[in-house]
Write an enzyme that holds these catalytic residues in place. Sequence first.
Site: not given
Ligand code: NDP
Length: 451
Positions: A130, A170
């Site tokens: 990671k 991510d």
């Molecule tokens: P994105 O950056 O596309 O989206 C993240 C989302 O979560 C946004 O809506 C963001 O809001 C919100 N967010 C981020 N940080 C916070 C916080 N501290 N409090 C509240 N909301 C928050 O990321 P992903 O959708 O790719 O990832 C989301 C989760 O899924 C993570 O935990 C990631 O590790 C996990 N994941 C992702 C994978 C992938 O393929 N992308 C695979 C497996 C797991 P804002 O726009 O305000 O930042």
Amino acid sequence: MKLNAQKYADAFMADLIARNPRENEFHQAVKEVLESVAPYIVEHPYLIDLKVLERIAEPERVIIFRVPWLNDEGEVQVNRGYRVQMNSAIGPYKGGLRFHPSVNLSIMKFLAFEQTFKNSLTTLPMGAGKGGSDFNPKGKSDNEVMRFCQSFMTELSKHIGQDTDVPAGDIGVGGREIGYMFGQYKRLRNEFTGTLTGKGLNWGGSPLRPEATGYGTCYFAEAMLATREDSFQGKTVAISGSGNVAQYAARKALQLGAKVVTMSDSNGYIYDPDGIDEDKLKYVMDLKNIYRGRIREYAEKYPSAQYFERQRPWGVKCDIAMPCATQNELDGNDAAKLLANGCICVAEGANMPSTPEAITLFQKAKILYSPGKASNAGGVATSGLEMTQNSIRLKWTPEEVDRHLHRIMADIHEACRKYGTEEDGYVNYVKGANIAAFIKVADAMMAQGLV
Ligand code: NDP
């Protein structure tokens, strides 16, 4: 836990905390696995002698580097880059890159540790890594993001490769960032290989990779619901986040006949009691992916919705909750509210979104609860399928990829049931996922000697 296992676990944690002080997220992730695997380890004392879990919890390598870049005003900016190469027992290091101001070594190590178990569950030959940076893409111009990505990749390129380490996206790293990093990698190495996944469809990407994490989480939830002869049909679903995982979890939940009523970002959440239908979801996707707007704008566009600033969606009445934003975004209070409102299933799309207190409450109430390392593994699994397609220089159809994804999620569900079914028939998916994943990695490590 029996006394021996408890003693082993306590001593292990004390040592881990002493060796890795102040890394709270890392401690939390290890403790959760330890609670599941300690009984298995004390029943197989050679695992203690060979210090297998100690080795799994120690990254094979951690690379920390300076990332200097120029903003649009020509001012020098300095960020910190990370790559934790955690475990290569079952394949090349594999795992995403996160760009977010909260990124630090503890978060990188927790994610890399989780990745070891997740990748083991996928049935594919992938080790775990990671990485990322404390760079915040929010509010930056495309050119600034490009300059940052190029600088980041200039250093990272020395440590990765299609048979060594294959990063992906991510939080904060989507198609745009992968594109800039891939371009720079190709320029530096003069090779077009599958060293990054999440690439665009026309240049080596896999069909369904953007959809895979969210879709896979729904497939896993579907499998859990089926064990109780239930389904998504007619259910109300609360989703957090509005990024990659949340968007496609919402789309698949809709396709499976559910009503999605919430989405969120780090500023607040929207509640739409009429449901976020396909058209409204398309609006969210454009808002977040193209215009890089905020979720509150949804409530300005659709009068049926309300926006709640600085709140999380878990107080809303729902049958199924899908946390898809970030770690520790659902705590004991939130879990109590979900249970009081009749929630029957929590499927994690994010990594470690539920706190230990929340997990305990879900399991005590014996509702369906899946940890992210099992239910969100469809994302990295489809990255694995992207690597396969890159190696054979072919592109599969979306239907073929979806078939593989379905099969992989079903296999992960089965592994969880095999190792997690308790005496009363309740499936403890945390225990099942951790033990199944641990056995595979531990066996591979022992076969390869003390390395
Ligand atoms: P994105 O950056 O596309 O989206 C993240 C989302 O979560 C946004 O809506 C963001 O809001 C919100 N967010 C981020 N940080 C916070 C916080 N501290 N409090 C509240 N909301 C928050 O990321 P992903 O959708 O790719 O990832 C989301 C989760 O899924 C993570 O935990 C990631 O590790 C996990 N994941 C992702 C994978 C992938 O393929 N992308 C695979 C497996 C797991 P804002 O726009 O305000 O930042």
